[in-house]
Design a protein around this motif. Structure first.
Motif, mmCIF file in Angstrom:
data_model
loop_
_atom_site.group_PDB
_atom_site.id
_atom_site.type_symbol
_atom_site.label_atom_id
_atom_site.label_comp_id
_atom_site.label_asym_id
_atom_site.label_seq_id
_atom_site.Cartn_x
_atom_site.Cartn_y
_atom_site.Cartn_z
ATOM 1 N N SER A 60 9.423 -1.006 7.012
ATOM 2 C CA SER A 60 10.430 -0.037 6.572
ATOM 3 C C SER A 60 10.299 1.296 7.291
ATOM 4 N N TYR A 96 9.729 -0.559 0.266
ATOM 5 C CA TYR A 96 10.634 -1.692 0.122
ATOM 6 C C TYR A 96 11.480 -1.555 -1.148
ATOM 7 N N SER A 113 11.908 -10.565 8.035
ATOM 8 C CA SER A 113 12.002 -9.113 8.028
ATOM 9 C C SER A 113 12.154 -8.563 9.439
ATOM 10 N N VAL A 121 13.236 -7.485 2.269
ATOM 11 C CA VAL A 121 12.258 -6.629 1.599
ATOM 12 C C VAL A 121 11.915 -7.150 0.204
#
Length: 489
Positions: free
Chosen positions: A74, A152, A210, A360
């Protein structure tokens, strides 16, 4: 099992040093060179601990992909905000510096692992400084993972209401448009049941998902740079001005705001280095990947790290640059959410949000798994598995993380605090301290030890300086001021 092996390893290594190591080095004079394989066919001259680990089977390319998964996260969403508060030139300098420092710390870790006889981060800490070293490594990794989980869940908090609004077409204050309620709902309905599993199984593949989602996100960021004009047309701005944005300042452009800056210094510049360190942390995963590398050697693993860091450096630079050039000084701490001010209903952005939300949400249990294992080992190292203890630790960790997400104002504070503390420990302080303590064959006057000592000092400067400035910024912004209320800082 690894900790037990680590104990056996230590005995073997001391025995070699005391009795047999010098008698073998004449057969293999370049025994410790980086070009030597970790498990050669003739291992008579190798250290005992090296023969106790199984031969890895991960190829160079797969290792690069896995390490890229470990790096990417992230943190990419906050890089445009960092660039907006440093300027393009200063940001590039900082990005290059953090990437180089991260690679240097990988070099220190790999060399220390060979000398110290351990392939897990916490065990290196134990061999170097005993229980305090192990606790320092364990706490730093736990803090870093909690920060990742929080980031997340912040994405869920910010992006899921926008996805629901896109399908319902309304935002009249309904509970299902409230991010705090939604993050709790997602945690209870999806994340908690998955986190309670003893074996994650297929969830281990979500790191690859991801990474693919972030690549897709980068592509969309580049595309949107050429679709969103600066300054925004009044009609487009007015259509979306009613959309709440807890992350960033009020919408408003001037001619000067559309010109990119190359050097910027303001109260938010202090968050740049912590955001970058947060984005590059992958060091707890280095040693397990080293163990699984086929025909492993320090040079080969360093090559894996070089390629992975270069790829992530390019992705980070492109995401930060195009995100910043799109919104300039108006970019928010979470880039994807910044688009919500200008696009209520955009199919491409909706697909990105759904992909990122899926990735996430499924990654949170994966990140929680090592935290729970670490906590369980610290509290009850000798007890058998207990569902009650397993469930209680999981619920407490998720409850604490949710409280953090709900109470802390922005994701910028998570990036800043974790980047300045845990990430600085994992990148700068611990690898250099372990190296200085465990690599005995080099004197403190050698260039290697001098470099590691300077790196250690640099780490303390980064951590203490960043934490001090961040806390000062928090104190300053806690004071009632019309400016801070308008800016949302």
């Amino acid at each position: 099992i690894l900790i037990i092996l680590g104990g056996r390893v230590n005995v073997g290594r001391d025995g070699d040093d005391a009795g047999g190591r010098n008698t073998q080095t004449h057969q293999y004079p370049d025994l410790d060179a980086e070009s030597q394989n970790f498990l050669p066919e003739h291992n008579l001259g190798k250290k005992k601990y090296e023969t106790e680990y199984h031969q890895g089977n991960a190829s160079f390319g797969m290792s690069v992909f896995n390490l890229g998964n470990a790096i990417m996260g992230s943190g990419i969403l906050g890089l445009s905000y960092a660039m907006a508060n440093t300027g393009i030139a200063l940001f590039v300098i900082l990005l290059v510096a953090v990437a180089i420092f991260s690679l240097y710390s990988v070099h220190l870790l790999l060399k220390t692992a060979n000398e110290g006889g351990a392939l897990i981060y916490e065990q290196l800490g134990y061999k170097a400084f005993g229980i305090p070293g192990k606790l320092a490594a364990s706490c730093s990794i736990t803090m870093q993972n909690i920060g990742a989980m929080s980031s997340y869940l912040y994405i869920v908090k910010y992006e899921l209401p926008l996805v629901i609004q896109a399908f319902t077409g309304t935002n009249n204050g309904e509970w299902y448009n409230n991010g705090d309620y939604l993050v709790l709902l997602v945690t209870v309905v999806i994340i908690l049941p998955l986190s309670l599993l003893r074996n994650l199984g297929y969830l281990g593949y979500t790191s690859g998902l991801s990474l693919l989602c972030m690549v897709f996100f980068l592509i969309v960021v580049i595309i949107k740079k050429f679709q969103i004009p600066c300054p925004l047309p009044a009609a487009l701005d007015s259509i979306n001005s009613s959309l709440p944005d807890p992350n960033s300042s009020a919408v408003g452009y001037s001619d000067d705001a559309c010109r990119p800056k190359y050097f910027v210094f303001n109260s938010q510049t202090v968050y740049a280095v912590p955001i970058l360190t947060f984005a590059f942390v992958c060091h707890p995963a280095i040693l397990p990947m080293y163990e699984e590398l086929k025909d492993r050697s320090r040079r080969k693993m360093q090559g894996v790290a070089n390629v992975s860091f270069l790829a992530m450096f390019i992705m980070y630079l492109l995401a930060a640059l195009f995100g910043y050039l799109t919104f300039n000084s108006n970019v928010g701490p979470e880039l994807l959410h910044t688009y919500s001010r200008y696009y209520k209903f955009d199919v491409l952005l909706l697909i990105v949000r759904l992909a990122v939300l899926t990735a996430v949400t499924l990654t949170v249990p994966v990140v929680l798994f090592p935290i729970r294992t670490s906590v369980n080992h610290l509290l009850c190292p000798t007890k058998d598995f207990s569902w009650v203890r397993h469930t209680v630790i999981t619920v407490v960790l998720l409850a604490g993380t949710n409280a953090l997400v709900i109470l802390v104002p922005t994701i910028r504070d998570i990036f800043g605090f974790i980047g300045a503390s845990a990430a600085a420990m994992l990148i700068f302080i611990l690898p250099s301290a372990f190296y200085i303590k465990l690599v005995k064959k080099e004197s403190m006057k050698s260039m290697q030890k001098i470099g590691a000592t300077a790196f250690l000092i640099c780490g303390f400067i980064v951590m203490i300086g960043s934490m001090t400035l961040i806390i000062m910024d928090w104190i300053h912004n806690a004071l009632p001021s019309p400016v801070t209320k308008a800016d949302g800082h």
